[in-house]
Design a protein around this motif. Structure first.
Motif, PDB file in Angstrom:
ATOM      1  N   VAL A 204      25.916  55.192  32.319  1.00 50.71           N
ATOM      2  CA  VAL A 204      24.490  55.118  31.969  1.00 50.71           C
ATOM      3  C   VAL A 204      24.235  56.029  30.771  1.00 50.71           C
ATOM      4  O   VAL A 204      24.119  57.243  30.894  1.00 50.71           O
ATOM      5  CB  VAL A 204      23.599  55.530  33.148  1.00 50.71           C
ATOM      6  N   VAL A 212      15.148  52.692  31.120  1.00 52.75           N
ATOM      7  CA  VAL A 212      14.892  52.793  32.558  1.00 52.75           C
ATOM      8  C   VAL A 212      13.731  53.738  32.828  1.00 52.75           C
ATOM      9  O   VAL A 212      12.818  53.428  33.602  1.00 52.75           O
ATOM     10  CB  VAL A 212      16.158  53.270  33.300  1.00 52.75           C
ATOM     11  N   CYS A 228      19.248  47.522  34.917  1.00 57.67           N
ATOM     12  CA  CYS A 228      20.502  48.208  35.229  1.00 57.67           C
ATOM     13  C   CYS A 228      21.537  47.245  35.799  1.00 57.67           C
ATOM     14  O   CYS A 228      22.729  47.341  35.485  1.00 57.67           O
ATOM     15  CB  CYS A 228      20.251  49.345  36.219  1.00 57.67           C
ATOM     16  N   ALA A 239      21.905  49.083  41.628  1.00 59.40           N
ATOM     17  CA  ALA A 239      21.094  49.374  40.444  1.00 59.40           C
ATOM     18  C   ALA A 239      19.877  50.203  40.816  1.00 59.40           C
ATOM     19  O   ALA A 239      19.459  51.092  40.061  1.00 59.40           O
ATOM     20  CB  ALA A 239      20.665  48.070  39.776  1.00 59.40           C
TER      21      ALA A 239
END
Length: 251
Positions: A204, A212, A228, A239
């Motif tokens: 990530v 996000v 995600c 996710a």
């Protein structure tokens, strides 16, 4: 994406009340939801949808609501439990304690700002009798509804209450054996999703992390989870755990 894993995760999201399809109104429990669409803990329909009657807010109810908001914003589980009717806690033995612990944790997800509005509604007489996932040691008589603005989106925090010894109390339903069995299975699946999320976190990076956080700030956790899932090639449940870490909700 593994189709079977995706199906299992989607089914679990429905079970946990995180999907966008409403659950049955016959399963009333203490509930907290986003007015724009986030679902309740046990599928209660919106206020007044099932024969509820709006009532004037009493001074005692407003005082109780203020105490509840203070407990929620303090993120103090003991302080929150003190507002629950003692009889409603008696069923939570060792086998049901994880269910209660999970419920308590969920109450602290969204802080309630100062400019909140409180309303109440009288529950229909057969409200408790229609419950299928829980049984009520104490019959709730009213719904306490706290409306507020959360991260730019209108939210509604709703709880079942009743008056005991001249004091208003939160009323929890005792989960049935079948509900506990489903809960335990969902916890096992969630534990595996947490393991997968731990392994995915090093992937990530920006701009995904910023995207996000922006979606979460708008109240769109489902959109963040879908993003995600697509970017990390994983299932929705995993996710969702990633989103919790990136947004800081996990803490």
């Amino acid at each position: 994406m593994n189709v079977r894993l995706f199906s299992i995760a989607t089914a679990l999201l429905l079970l946990l009340g995180a999907a966008t399809t409403r659950l049955s109104a016959a399963d009333p429990q203490n509930v907290g939801k986003i007015a724009a669409g986030e679902k309740t803990d046990a599928g209660e329909e919106p206020s007044h949808a099932q024969g509820e009657t709006p009532e004037p807010l009493s001074a005692a109810q407003k005082e109780f609501a203020d105490s509840l908001v203070a407990a929620l914003n303090s993120k103090d589980a003991a302080r929150l439990k003190a507002l629950i009717a003692p009889e409603a806690l008696t069923c939570f033995d060792q086998s049901r304690q994880p269910y209660l612990d999970g419920w308590l944790r969920r109450q602290f997800r969204f802080p309630i700002g100062k400019d909140y509005q409180v309303t109440v509604a009288k529950l229909p007489p057969d409200f408790s009798a229609k419950a299928t996932r829980v049984k009520f040691p104490v019959a709730p008589t009213d719904a306490l509804i706290i409306s507020y603005d959360g991260a730019g989106a209108p939210r509604t925090y709703r709880r079942l209450i009743a008056q005991q010894d001249n004091h208003w109390r939160l009323i929890l339903g005792c989960p049935t054996d079948a509900t506990i069995e489903k809960f335990n299975k969902s916890e096992q699946i969630k534990a595996k999703a947490i393991e997968r999320a731990d392994k995915l976190m090093p992937q990530v990076k920006e701009p995904l992390a910023a995207q996000v956080r922006a979606l979460v700030a708008k109240g769109d956790r489902m959109g963040a989870s879908k993003l995600c899932a697509e970017e990390l090639h994983t299932d929705l449940l995993t996710a969702r755990e990633v989103v919790a870490r990136v947004s800081g909700e996990e803490n």
